[in-house]
Design an enzyme around this catalytic site. Structure first.
Site, mmCIF file in Angstrom:
data_model
loop_
_atom_site.group_PDB
_atom_site.id
_atom_site.type_symbol
_atom_site.label_atom_id
_atom_site.label_comp_id
_atom_site.label_asym_id
_atom_site.label_seq_id
_atom_site.Cartn_x
_atom_site.Cartn_y
_atom_site.Cartn_z
ATOM 1 N N ASP A 114 155.846 39.156 67.257
ATOM 2 C CA ASP A 114 154.604 40.041 66.430
ATOM 3 C C ASP A 114 154.489 41.339 67.181
ATOM 4 O O ASP A 114 154.915 41.575 68.214
ATOM 5 C CB ASP A 114 153.611 39.119 66.343
ATOM 6 C CG ASP A 114 152.672 39.746 65.343
ATOM 7 O OD1 ASP A 114 152.818 40.351 64.444
ATOM 8 O OD2 ASP A 114 151.318 39.324 65.553
ATOM 9 N N HIS B 281 160.234 47.781 62.829
ATOM 10 C CA HIS B 281 161.086 46.494 62.523
ATOM 11 C C HIS B 281 162.581 46.945 62.861
ATOM 12 O O HIS B 281 163.319 45.857 63.579
ATOM 13 C CB HIS B 281 161.162 46.086 61.016
ATOM 14 C CG HIS B 281 159.796 45.662 60.592
ATOM 15 N ND1 HIS B 281 159.099 44.662 61.218
ATOM 16 C CD2 HIS B 281 159.188 46.130 59.406
ATOM 17 C CE1 HIS B 281 157.775 44.596 60.501
ATOM 18 N NE2 HIS B 281 157.846 45.346 59.517
ATOM 19 N N LEU C 260 174.402 27.376 71.423
ATOM 20 C CA LEU C 260 172.941 27.702 71.510
ATOM 21 C C LEU C 260 172.858 27.715 69.915
ATOM 22 O O LEU C 260 173.491 28.468 68.780
ATOM 23 C CB LEU C 260 172.628 29.270 71.927
ATOM 24 C CG LEU C 260 171.262 29.750 71.431
ATOM 25 C CD1 LEU C 260 170.146 29.023 72.186
ATOM 26 C CD2 LEU C 260 171.343 31.344 71.610
HETATM 27 C C1 IPE Z 1 153.689 35.874 61.873
HETATM 28 O O1 IPE Z 1 153.310 37.220 62.080
HETATM 29 C C2 IPE Z 1 154.956 36.133 61.147
HETATM 30 C C3 IPE Z 1 156.214 36.605 61.912
HETATM 31 C C4 IPE Z 1 156.291 36.815 63.054
HETATM 32 C C5 IPE Z 1 157.291 36.572 60.964
HETATM 33 P P1 IPE Z 1 152.307 38.155 61.146
HETATM 34 O O2 IPE Z 1 151.958 39.428 61.681
HETATM 35 O O3 IPE Z 1 152.748 37.985 59.618
HETATM 36 O O4 IPE Z 1 150.985 36.861 61.515
HETATM 37 P P2 IPE Z 1 149.381 37.353 61.066
HETATM 38 O O5 IPE Z 1 149.213 37.870 59.669
HETATM 39 O O6 IPE Z 1 149.050 38.663 62.043
HETATM 40 O O7 IPE Z 1 148.693 35.868 61.293
HETATM 41 C C1 IPE Z 2 156.228 41.089 63.217
HETATM 42 O O1 IPE Z 2 155.647 42.482 63.413
HETATM 43 C C2 IPE Z 2 157.413 41.228 62.163
HETATM 44 C C3 IPE Z 2 157.019 40.319 60.912
HETATM 45 C C4 IPE Z 2 156.057 39.685 60.726
HETATM 46 C C5 IPE Z 2 158.005 40.292 59.982
HETATM 47 P P1 IPE Z 2 154.332 42.945 62.114
HETATM 48 O O2 IPE Z 2 154.994 43.584 61.237
HETATM 49 O O3 IPE Z 2 153.622 41.818 62.073
HETATM 50 O O4 IPE Z 2 153.589 43.543 63.340
HETATM 51 P P2 IPE Z 2 152.170 44.070 63.357
HETATM 52 O O5 IPE Z 2 151.674 42.715 63.833
HETATM 53 O O6 IPE Z 2 151.624 44.593 61.907
HETATM 54 O O7 IPE Z 2 152.109 45.007 64.539
HETATM 55 MG MG MG Z 3 151.748 41.014 62.999
#
Ligand code: IPE
Ligand code: IPE
Ligand code: MG
Length: 254
Positions: free
Chosen positions: A20, A37, A131
């Site tokens: 995240d 990303h 792995l």
């Molecule tokens: C969780 O992250 C999902 C992934 C890392 C794929 P999100 O950014 O979507 O989660 P929330 O919305 O903050 O809970």
């Molecule tokens: C995690 O990073 C990637 C996915 C959930 C696919 P985020 O896109 O959720 O990044 P933040 O949480 O908005 O910073």
């Molecule tokens: Mg996120």
């Protein structure tokens, strides 16, 4: 210098990561979320490599949740495109390093080109044994449990399952990857303290490590720090510390 105790019986067998913070990483730099990303791909490469070298058996990466389908179309499209690019790009190294690519989630919801890229990587690496690299894609823990219940009910209707005999072991055999041991360690990056519908059944006794590091900055050193943190924990599984010491730290069987 690594603080990790590399003795095999001290290492987590299965590490799961909620990757995240890509969006915030980008926004802090005045970039588009999708740049975050893209940058996160390098963290995936570094982490997979490190996990292999550290002798981890299974690494599950939360790449796209059921809820992430609600994001803007352009962002979803870019995430799918990056996944396809990664799987294609890394296939050679996966073969060299013995990485077996797998996927859990509602893959039927993925665009055909993404599903094809996943299937290709899974098929090409299926005999590798160093792995297990499991991508949670279009994945939701509640959906996984609901999907399991649906198949279980069907088997009960066919008389293959006696409801009175149903136990946790049988139930878990209906989950997406029943052969994979529960995660020993769950890491969440990006300074959040929630589970976000990830592996709800499997994390019943998982140790949790959270870090403020945003996913695009996550590297081997952060993985090692998480493992060292895990190794400093006492996993009691409901017992007293005295019992744990007497049992030599082994997980109780019943
Ligand atoms: C969780 O992250 C999902 C992934 C890392 C794929 P999100 O950014 O979507 O989660 P929330 O919305 O903050 O809970
Ligand atoms: C995690 O990073 C990637 C996915 C959930 C696919 P985020 O896109 O959720 O990044 P933040 O949480 O908005 O910073
Ligand atoms: Mg996120």
């Amino acid at each position: 210098m690594s603080q990790v105790d590399s003795r095999p019986d001290r290492m987590p067998r299965h590490i799961a990561i909620i990757m995240d913070g890509n969006g915030r990483w980008a926004q802090l730099r005045g970039l588009e979320r999708n740049e975050g990303h893209r940058a996160g791909l390098e963290s995936v490469r570094d982490t997979v490599r490190a996990a292999g070298e550290l002798g981890i058996d299974c690494l599950t990466l939360y790449a796209f949740s059921s809820e992430n389908w609600n994001r803007p179309k352009e962002e979803v499209g870019e995430l799918m495109r990056l996944l396809e690019y990664y799987l294609d790009e890394e296939l050679e190294e996966a073969m060299e390093k013995g990485v077996r690519v797998r996927a859990i989630g509602r893959l039927d919801r993925l665009p055909p080109s993404t599903r094809a890229a996943v299937q290709k990587a899974v098929e090409a690496t299926k005999h590798n044994g160093e792995l297990d690299l499991i991508f949670a894609l279009s994945y939701g823990g509640r959906t996984e449990i609901t999907d399991a219940a649906r198949r279980l009910i069907r088997d009960a209707e066919l008389g293959h399952i006696d409801p009175d005999q149903l136990d946790e072991k049988t139930f878990s055999s209906y989950l997406y990857a029943p052969d994979v041991p529960d995660p020993d360690l769950l890491i969440r990056t990006g300074n959040e303290y929630r589970v976000s519908n990830f592996l709800l059944w499997q994390i019943a006794y998982t140790e949790i490590h959270t870090t403020a590091v945003m996913w695009p900055d996550f590297r081997r050193e952060h993985l090692e720090r998480a493992i060292a943190d895990y190794q400093a924990r006492e996993r009691r599984f409901g017992r007293t510390p005295g019992q744990v010491a007497a049992d030599g730290g082994e997980e109780p069987s019943g």
